[in-house]
Design a protein around this motif. Structure first.
Motif, PDB file in Angstrom:
ATOM      1  N   ARG A  69      45.181  47.239  30.497  1.00  0.00           N
ATOM      2  CA  ARG A  69      44.593  46.518  31.425  1.00  0.00           C
ATOM      3  C   ARG A  69      44.242  44.972  31.784  1.00  0.00           C
ATOM      4  O   ARG A  69      44.155  43.552  31.644  1.00  0.00           O
ATOM      5  CB  ARG A  69      45.726  46.196  32.738  1.00  0.00           C
ATOM      6  CG  ARG A  69      46.259  45.044  34.038  1.00  0.00           C
ATOM      7  CD  ARG A  69      46.788  45.983  35.118  1.00  0.00           C
ATOM      8  NE  ARG A  69      47.279  45.055  36.438  1.00  0.00           N
ATOM      9  CZ  ARG A  69      47.184  45.464  37.394  1.00  0.00           C
ATOM     10  NH1 ARG A  69      47.411  46.703  38.049  1.00  0.00           N
ATOM     11  NH2 ARG A  69      48.082  44.229  38.155  1.00  0.00           N
ATOM     12  N   VAL A  70      42.671  46.507  31.493  1.00  0.00           N
ATOM     13  CA  VAL A  70      41.399  45.711  31.332  1.00  0.00           C
ATOM     14  C   VAL A  70      41.001  44.733  30.395  1.00  0.00           C
ATOM     15  O   VAL A  70      40.574  43.888  30.431  1.00  0.00           O
ATOM     16  CB  VAL A  70      40.350  46.830  32.157  1.00  0.00           C
ATOM     17  CG1 VAL A  70      38.890  45.693  31.871  1.00  0.00           C
ATOM     18  CG2 VAL A  70      40.744  47.441  33.565  1.00  0.00           C
ATOM     19  N   ARG A  71      41.619  45.364  29.724  1.00  0.00           N
ATOM     20  CA  ARG A  71      41.460  44.581  27.751  1.00  0.00           C
ATOM     21  C   ARG A  71      42.377  43.565  27.695  1.00  0.00           C
ATOM     22  O   ARG A  71      41.366  42.234  27.120  1.00  0.00           O
ATOM     23  CB  ARG A  71      42.333  45.905  27.209  1.00  0.00           C
ATOM     24  CG  ARG A  71      42.131  44.940  25.777  1.00  0.00           C
ATOM     25  CD  ARG A  71      42.797  45.344  24.398  1.00  0.00           C
ATOM     26  NE  ARG A  71      43.390  44.782  23.477  1.00  0.00           N
ATOM     27  CZ  ARG A  71      43.075  45.303  22.521  1.00  0.00           C
ATOM     28  NH1 ARG A  71      43.023  46.307  21.945  1.00  0.00           N
ATOM     29  NH2 ARG A  71      43.441  44.177  21.265  1.00  0.00           N
ATOM     30  N   ASP A  72      43.374  43.436  28.131  1.00  0.00           N
ATOM     31  CA  ASP A  72      44.094  41.388  28.494  1.00  0.00           C
ATOM     32  C   ASP A  72      43.437  40.943  28.704  1.00  0.00           C
ATOM     33  O   ASP A  72      42.796  39.882  28.489  1.00  0.00           O
ATOM     34  CB  ASP A  72      45.108  42.279  28.991  1.00  0.00           C
ATOM     35  CG  ASP A  72      46.565  42.738  27.723  1.00  0.00           C
ATOM     36  OD1 ASP A  72      46.031  42.840  26.682  1.00  0.00           O
ATOM     37  OD2 ASP A  72      47.506  43.189  28.467  1.00  0.00           O
ATOM     38  N   ILE A  73      42.787  41.373  31.088  1.00  0.00           N
ATOM     39  CA  ILE A  73      41.901  40.195  31.263  1.00  0.00           C
ATOM     40  C   ILE A  73      41.107  39.761  30.374  1.00  0.00           C
ATOM     41  O   ILE A  73      40.258  38.295  30.051  1.00  0.00           O
ATOM     42  CB  ILE A  73      41.920  40.596  32.033  1.00  0.00           C
ATOM     43  CG1 ILE A  73      43.550  41.043  33.521  1.00  0.00           C
ATOM     44  CG2 ILE A  73      41.441  39.550  33.448  1.00  0.00           C
ATOM     45  CD1 ILE A  73      43.265  42.133  34.081  1.00  0.00           C
ATOM     46  N   VAL A  74      40.431  40.784  30.205  1.00  0.00           N
ATOM     47  CA  VAL A  74      38.276  40.489  29.240  1.00  0.00           C
ATOM     48  C   VAL A  74      38.816  39.875  27.829  1.00  0.00           C
ATOM     49  O   VAL A  74      38.475  38.508  27.750  1.00  0.00           O
ATOM     50  CB  VAL A  74      38.717  41.800  28.362  1.00  0.00           C
ATOM     51  CG1 VAL A  74      37.358  41.498  27.614  1.00  0.00           C
ATOM     52  CG2 VAL A  74      37.572  42.576  30.207  1.00  0.00           C
ATOM     53  N   MET A  75      40.161  39.540  27.344  1.00  0.00           N
ATOM     54  CA  MET A  75      40.236  39.000  25.714  1.00  0.00           C
ATOM     55  C   MET A  75      40.082  37.620  26.660  1.00  0.00           C
ATOM     56  O   MET A  75      40.557  36.846  26.170  1.00  0.00           O
ATOM     57  CB  MET A  75      41.862  39.551  24.938  1.00  0.00           C
ATOM     58  CG  MET A  75      40.683  40.870  24.430  1.00  0.00           C
ATOM     59  SD  MET A  75      39.180  40.992  23.958  1.00  0.00           S
ATOM     60  CE  MET A  75      39.749  39.310  22.713  1.00  0.00           C
TER      61      MET A  75
END
Length: 205
Positions: A90-96
């Protein structure tokens, strides 16, 4: 929120801040003060949680994490997989969502931010609004203009920032949008021993 939940959230946020600090440890801003770069992502997270933000006083932890990490993939040696391994998909997706495509040239990256802004997730919109608010506030602060920038470049950056945040819209976080509108209306910057209006001719509507 239970005390145990609060404690685990606090630890998670501290671990995220620690990771971001390690990732950006050797980086500084391009201003005359050479401000440590980590100040910026921490400020982005702070603005999401601070009074004035619609998410204040208790934003979702994953949004604060993404705010702290939003420049890690774009600007350091760490990858999206590193983010996911430590902090989840979830955090990865926002960062990307908040990272520019490195295959594009500078002009194309800036245009892509405008084009993609309306289509970002609700979570990512908070981070992008706070990111622009932080960067533009820094630019208008004493000594905030990066070394080598011209007056026209500062004005162009403000114009571009406004196009991005206008494309995001005000619905995601009306509080941050209101702060941005005040900045667009009133912000000035120092250049060549003079004070200049950041958006000449712009008046609040």
């Amino acid at each position: 929120m239970s005390s145990s939940s609060s404690s685990s959230d606090t630890l998670l946020l501290l671990e995220t801040a620690h990771f971001a600090a390690i990732a950006h440890a050797k980086q500084v801003r391009k201003n005359h003060a050479r401000t440590p770069y980590i100040n910026h992502p921490l400020d982005v997270a702070r603005r999401i949680a601070a009074p004035g933000s619609t998410l204040s006083p208790s934003p979702p932890v994953h949004i604060l994490q993404a705010a702290m990490l939003h420049d890690v993939v774009e600007d350091t040696e760490y990858t999206a997989d590193d983010i996911e391994a430590r902090f989840g998909k979830r955090v990865r997706d926002i960062v990307m969502e908040c990272s520019d495509d490195p295959s594009l040239n500078k002009a194309a990256r800036k245009q892509a931010q405008i084009d993609h802004a309306p289509h970002k997730s609700w979570d990512a919109k908070h981070v992008k609004l706070a990111d622009k608010l932080s960067n533009l506030t820094d630019l208008s602060s004493p000594g905030g203009v990066p070394i080598g920038w011209t007056r026209e470049r500062v004005e162009e950056y403000f114009q571009w920032g406004k196009r991005v945040t206008d494309a995001i819209g005000k619905d995601a976080n009306p509080g941050l949008s209101e702060q941005l509108e005040e900045l667009y209306t009133k912000a000035t910057f120092e250049f060549g021993g003079k004070t200049w209006k950041a958006l000449p001719g712009y008046e609040e509507k």
